[in-house]
Design a protein around this motif. Structure first.
Motif, PDB file in Angstrom:
ATOM      1  N   GLN A 549       2.433  -1.769 -40.922  1.00  0.00           N
ATOM      2  CA  GLN A 549       3.220  -2.626 -40.053  1.00  0.00           C
ATOM      3  C   GLN A 549       2.263  -3.491 -39.246  1.00  0.00           C
ATOM      4  O   GLN A 549       1.867  -3.157 -38.126  1.00  0.00           O
ATOM      5  CB  GLN A 549       4.115  -1.781 -39.137  1.00  0.00           C
ATOM      6  CG  GLN A 549       5.134  -0.944 -39.897  1.00  0.00           C
ATOM      7  CD  GLN A 549       5.934  -0.047 -38.970  1.00  0.00           C
ATOM      8  OE1 GLN A 549       5.541   0.210 -37.843  1.00  0.00           O
ATOM      9  NE2 GLN A 549       7.059   0.455 -39.456  1.00  0.00           N
ATOM     10  N   ARG A 550       1.936  -4.641 -39.789  1.00  0.00           N
ATOM     11  CA  ARG A 550       0.865  -5.457 -39.203  1.00  0.00           C
ATOM     12  C   ARG A 550       1.299  -6.102 -37.883  1.00  0.00           C
ATOM     13  O   ARG A 550       0.493  -6.214 -36.951  1.00  0.00           O
ATOM     14  CB  ARG A 550       0.430  -6.530 -40.198  1.00  0.00           C
ATOM     15  CG  ARG A 550      -0.151  -5.936 -41.476  1.00  0.00           C
ATOM     16  CD  ARG A 550      -0.461  -7.005 -42.507  1.00  0.00           C
ATOM     17  NE  ARG A 550      -0.891  -6.395 -43.754  1.00  0.00           N
ATOM     18  CZ  ARG A 550      -2.154  -6.185 -44.097  1.00  0.00           C
ATOM     19  NH1 ARG A 550      -3.107  -6.537 -43.271  1.00  0.00           N
ATOM     20  NH2 ARG A 550      -2.466  -5.630 -45.252  1.00  0.00           N
ATOM     21  N   THR A 596     -17.678  -2.492 -47.870  1.00  0.00           N
ATOM     22  CA  THR A 596     -17.684  -3.542 -46.862  1.00  0.00           C
ATOM     23  C   THR A 596     -16.872  -3.125 -45.642  1.00  0.00           C
ATOM     24  O   THR A 596     -17.210  -3.443 -44.511  1.00  0.00           O
ATOM     25  CB  THR A 596     -17.105  -4.836 -47.449  1.00  0.00           C
ATOM     26  OG1 THR A 596     -15.760  -4.590 -47.913  1.00  0.00           O
ATOM     27  CG2 THR A 596     -17.941  -5.314 -48.615  1.00  0.00           C
ATOM     28  N   VAL A 597     -15.770  -2.376 -45.857  1.00  0.00           N
ATOM     29  CA  VAL A 597     -14.976  -1.895 -44.724  1.00  0.00           C
ATOM     30  C   VAL A 597     -15.758  -0.854 -43.941  1.00  0.00           C
ATOM     31  O   VAL A 597     -15.775  -0.836 -42.715  1.00  0.00           O
ATOM     32  CB  VAL A 597     -13.633  -1.321 -45.215  1.00  0.00           C
ATOM     33  CG1 VAL A 597     -12.805  -0.854 -44.029  1.00  0.00           C
ATOM     34  CG2 VAL A 597     -12.879  -2.374 -46.012  1.00  0.00           C
ATOM     35  N   SER A 620     -11.912  -8.623 -32.822  1.00  0.00           N
ATOM     36  CA  SER A 620     -12.671  -7.882 -33.834  1.00  0.00           C
ATOM     37  C   SER A 620     -11.971  -6.584 -34.199  1.00  0.00           C
ATOM     38  O   SER A 620     -11.972  -6.167 -35.370  1.00  0.00           O
ATOM     39  CB  SER A 620     -14.082  -7.590 -33.312  1.00  0.00           C
ATOM     40  OG  SER A 620     -14.798  -8.777 -33.092  1.00  0.00           O
ATOM     41  N   LEU A 621     -11.361  -5.931 -33.207  1.00  0.00           N
ATOM     42  CA  LEU A 621     -10.636  -4.686 -33.487  1.00  0.00           C
ATOM     43  C   LEU A 621      -9.424  -4.955 -34.373  1.00  0.00           C
ATOM     44  O   LEU A 621      -9.140  -4.193 -35.301  1.00  0.00           O
ATOM     45  CB  LEU A 621     -10.200  -4.046 -32.167  1.00  0.00           C
ATOM     46  CG  LEU A 621      -9.465  -2.698 -32.273  1.00  0.00           C
ATOM     47  CD1 LEU A 621     -10.355  -1.664 -32.955  1.00  0.00           C
ATOM     48  CD2 LEU A 621      -9.048  -2.213 -30.899  1.00  0.00           C
ATOM     49  N   HIS A 626      -6.785  -4.626 -39.624  1.00  0.00           N
ATOM     50  CA  HIS A 626      -6.117  -5.276 -40.760  1.00  0.00           C
ATOM     51  C   HIS A 626      -6.881  -5.043 -42.060  1.00  0.00           C
ATOM     52  O   HIS A 626      -6.277  -4.958 -43.139  1.00  0.00           O
ATOM     53  CB  HIS A 626      -5.977  -6.768 -40.482  1.00  0.00           C
ATOM     54  CG  HIS A 626      -4.863  -7.100 -39.536  1.00  0.00           C
ATOM     55  ND1 HIS A 626      -3.542  -7.132 -39.911  1.00  0.00           N
ATOM     56  CD2 HIS A 626      -4.870  -7.373 -38.204  1.00  0.00           C
ATOM     57  CE1 HIS A 626      -2.783  -7.440 -38.868  1.00  0.00           C
ATOM     58  NE2 HIS A 626      -3.570  -7.589 -37.806  1.00  0.00           N
ATOM     59  N   ARG A 627      -8.182  -4.935 -41.984  1.00  0.00           N
ATOM     60  CA  ARG A 627      -8.958  -4.614 -43.188  1.00  0.00           C
ATOM     61  C   ARG A 627      -8.644  -3.196 -43.661  1.00  0.00           C
ATOM     62  O   ARG A 627      -8.607  -2.920 -44.862  1.00  0.00           O
ATOM     63  CB  ARG A 627     -10.452  -4.766 -42.918  1.00  0.00           C
ATOM     64  CG  ARG A 627     -10.865  -6.196 -42.629  1.00  0.00           C
ATOM     65  CD  ARG A 627     -12.356  -6.397 -42.746  1.00  0.00           C
ATOM     66  NE  ARG A 627     -12.787  -6.252 -44.132  1.00  0.00           N
ATOM     67  CZ  ARG A 627     -14.031  -6.395 -44.541  1.00  0.00           C
ATOM     68  NH1 ARG A 627     -14.968  -6.698 -43.674  1.00  0.00           N
ATOM     69  NH2 ARG A 627     -14.366  -6.244 -45.803  1.00  0.00           N
ATOM     70  N   LEU A 628      -8.412  -2.293 -42.707  1.00  0.00           N
ATOM     71  CA  LEU A 628      -7.988  -0.946 -43.090  1.00  0.00           C
ATOM     72  C   LEU A 628      -6.634  -0.986 -43.791  1.00  0.00           C
ATOM     73  O   LEU A 628      -6.412  -0.292 -44.790  1.00  0.00           O
ATOM     74  CB  LEU A 628      -7.902  -0.059 -41.848  1.00  0.00           C
ATOM     75  CG  LEU A 628      -9.223   0.399 -41.221  1.00  0.00           C
ATOM     76  CD1 LEU A 628      -8.956   1.155 -39.933  1.00  0.00           C
ATOM     77  CD2 LEU A 628      -9.999   1.268 -42.187  1.00  0.00           C
TER      78      LEU A 628
END
Length: 753
Positions: A549-550, A596-597, A620-621, A626-628
């Protein structure tokens, strides 16, 4: 030449040793991993074999149960036994005839230790080996009170008349009145020697098993390869507890004592057959495998020495060329003495730096260096000299901090940055007045200065001069700065404390924004109580990542940042580390296959103190979170595609099986039937049964065209044994019957020919 380099040049020697250690580590790691994989696969095969062998033992329970039922039925069919069982007069002749029948039955089955007959009408008992009613009284009372089923089992020890030792028996009790309308109580007691059961199990025993035994559902030993363990309560044993709790009917596992425990649960009785084997007795030739792997590793390591030497020569060439250019011709040829190449280069660089430094204004640099040293804790003599040169009753320290230092550093080279720093402290001295301020470049991105303060302990009050300084720096240099003003000072120790407080002031930009002016004691929020860590929002962030849930994720991060906004700077950094650590622990082991993550986590942690504002660290957080989400979504899609591919391959391979179903496929991929059905339809846009029918019909079509096989046989070949149903499916799919399709294809083929 190589030997001389290894002896004389420390950098060359260190490079060579590094390559050697690297290759040795890789070889050791690969060898250990391969050996571990082989050991694991071998242990798994041994476990399967042990489980298969133990399953044969479970047949013992069926044999015993059937035999007991047969014996009981035979006795109940004997008129003499029935007469004695329901005799209300205690007729001795009937008892004699019944005893004769019981002994005849015992002689037929040599593994029976004794047979007893209990008459509930007269409360009398007889036994083929002379066991008395008093001896059996506790068991008989328990039988009469229980009367819960026709078939009952009581493991126990009995004393046989004429014997000095107790016999270990399994007493099977049959209660005829359980299924009868007769109200009287009666029972047949069949005592089977536990050694007989152990001998049956021993016939199937694996030679590598150290222990082989049977326990009931209460963990009580019914028979054991060590006879003294009979009736031992093993319910507290960790292995038995694991077997009792599991829902599996059979399996194997390893315990903490390097033992392989195999178990099979009997479907007929509440018995569990268990074997315990030491691993060292199961894995054969492991020492030979260890020495072979070690020998191969040593051979490969010997070959790697040559590779390491070749890599060292190629990696060392740029350093050798640099030495030849920067050092005098004879400096690298100093006989047999050992040399450190970096020390030689550092010495040359230091000399060059000294020559460049001599070209700068020695007086200006000296004054700035002395001022910075004094503020950071020099000595009182420096402060006395400073007071003589810059007299005032009280002083305050101001700190000018360049905002967005990382971007500033990346967009300008070293010379341009030095110019900006020099321009800032010149502007400060000009606007504040050279007689009112002394400035110096304290470190990269920071300009510090001492200004004259008003009398009293309070710091210099806000004035237009500081805002004018900020405005001019931004207009002329395009640089935003944050200014912090420390407390008023009279003594040297107070001045050093004023510098520390000014640094604390500018740190407030992290929480309250950059490009502002902070005054110690006025704008600084000094709180003596630590603000509670926002655990609730941390949990919400983790849940939002897991549920993808972005929008909610961004909202929860904003709430978390709001929860630490009133913290002290270092406390806020600590909480930020705590949050990132929680995210790493939650998702690293099973999610972060993308390096990379994982690297983003490391970069975030190592640069967390570089972020200048809470908004920057929040952005940055969010990016990291979102990369996770992206990584979890990609991992889920990859797994689902593989499952669907495996299902389709399984259908292609086993379509001819008539029992092929969604349940069978779900069992193959270890998922539930409903979940597999939904997953397959979502990815293939077709239900599993429709896909199976489509594959079968395609194969049937090929057989109809390529052979003269009867339609019924074609139907069976593709797994449809109901020919009528096959006709229905075929006609529905191809709009014609199988015979019509074959005829049409044959006509078309003939026309072509």
């Amino acid at each position: 030449m190589i030997r001389q380099r290894l002896i004389r040049y420390s950098v060359y020697r260190n490079m060579f040793l590094s390559f050697v250690l690297l290759t040795a580590g890789i070889i050791a790691l690969v060898t250990v991993v391969l050996f571990a994989l082989f050991s694991w696969s071998t242990a798994r095969e041994v476990g399967n074999i042990s489980e298969s062998m133990l399953k044969q033992n479970s047949a013992v329970s069926s044999v015993i149960k059937d035999e007991v039922y047969n014996i009981g039925n035979s006795l109940l069919a004997d008129q003499q036994v029935i007469s004695a069982l329901f005799d209300s007069n205690n007729d001795q002749l009937k008892r004699y005839n019944a005893m004769f029948a019981l002994r005849r039955m015992q002689s037929t089955y040599p593994y029976i230790q004794s047979i007893g007959l209990y008459n509930g009408l007269t409360d009398s008992y007889m036994n083929t080996t002379g066991i008395s009613y008093d001896q059996e009284r506790p068991l008989l009372r328990q039988i009469v009170q229980k009367n819960s089923s026709y078939f009952n089992l009581f493991p126990r020890k009995v004393t046989v008349p004429g014997s000095s030792t107790d016999r270990q028996v399994l007493t099977f009790v049959l209660l005829p009145s359980y299924y009868s309308l007769i109200p009287e109580q009666g029972a047949i007691l069949i005592n089977i020697d536990s050694e007989y059961i152990q001998s049956l199990i021993g016939g199937y025993k694996n030679g590598a098993a150290d222990e082989l035994f049977v326990v009931n559902a209460k963990g009580q030993v019914l028979t054991h390869s060590e006879s003294e363990r009979f009736l031992t309560d093993m319910s507290e044993d960790a292995n038995i507890q694991h077997i009792l709790k599991t829902e599996q009917e059979s399996g194997y596992f390893t315990d903490g004592k390097h033992q392989l425990v195999t178990f099979v649960k009997s479907p007929d009785l509440d018995w569990m057959f268990v074997s315990v084997s030491d691993y060292k007795n199961l894995l054969f030739n492991m020492n030979l495998l260890k020495w072979s792997a070690l020998g191969l590793a040593i051979l490969i390591f010997a070959l790697s020495l040559g590779v390491s030497l070749w890599l060292t020569n190629h990696a060392y060439n740029p350093l050798r060329h640099l030495l030849d250019k920067m050092l005098p011709a004879g400096k690298t040829k100093l006989g047999t003495m050992r040399l450190n190449e970096f020390a030689l280069l550092d010495d040359s660089y230091s000399q060059l730096k000294e020559r460049l430094s001599a070209m700068e204004s020695a007086a200006s640099r000296g004054q700035q260096a002395e001022l910075v040293q004094m503020l950071k804790g020099g000595n009182p003599l420096q402060y006395e000299r400073f007071k003589q040169q810059f007299p005032a009753k009280r002083y305050s320290v101001m700190v000018i901090l360049v905002d967005k230092l990382s971007a500033f550093r990346n967009n300008r080279d070293a010379e341009a940055r030095s110019f900006v720093y020099a321009a800032i402290y010149k502007m400060a001295e000009e606007i504040l007045g050279h007689n009112e301020a002394r400035m110096a470049i304290a470190e990269e991105g920071m300009i510090a200065g001492v200004i004259k303060a008003s009398d009293g302990p309070n710091p210099t009050q806000p004035g237009s001069a500081f805002m004018e300084l900020q405005s001019r720096i931004y207009e002329q240099l395009g640089v935003s700065v944050t200014i912090g003003i420390g407390s008023s000072a009279h003594e040297y120790d107070e001045l050093c404390a004023s510098f520390e407080k000014a640094c604390t002031c500018v740190q407030q930009r992290f929480l309250h924004g950059a490009g502002q002016i902070y005054f110690y004691g006025l704008d600084e929020d000094v709180s003596t109580e630590s603000k509670e860590y926002p655990h609730k929002f941390e949990t919400s962030i983790i849940e939002a990542i897991k549920s993808q849930q972005r929008f909610r994720l961004n909202r929860e991060i904003e709430q978390w940042l709001l929860g630490i906004r009133d913290c002290e700077y270092h406390e806020a950094l600590f909480y930020m580390n705590q949050l990132v650590g929680s995210l790493y622990r939650q998702f690293h082991a099973r999610t972060l296959r993308d390096h990379t993550v994982s690297a983003s986590f490391s970069q975030f942690i190592h640069h967390i103190d570089v972020y200048e504002t809470l908004e920057e660290i929040g952005d940055s957080l969010k990016e990291l979170a979102h990369r996770l989400c992206d990584e979890m979504e990609e991992a889920s899609n990859t797994r689902y595609k593989k499952i669907v591919t495996d299902i389709r391959m399984f259908v292609e391979k086993h379509y001819m099986r008539p029992d092929l179903s969604l349940e069978m496929v779900a069992s193959e991929v270890s998922l539930s039937r409903s979940y597999v059905g939904k997953l397959f339809k979502a990815h293939c846009q077709i239900s599993f049964n429709d896909y199976l029918n489509e594959v079968r019909l395609t194969k049937a079509r090929e057989l109809l065209v390529s052979s003269d096989m009867p339609v019924q046989l074609v139907s069976e070949q593709v797994g449809v044994y109901n020919t009528t149903y096959f006709y229905t499916l075929f006609k529905k799919h191809y709009k014609m019957s199988p015979a019509q399709f074959r005829q049409q294809e044959n006509v078309g083929t003939g026309a072509v020919q």
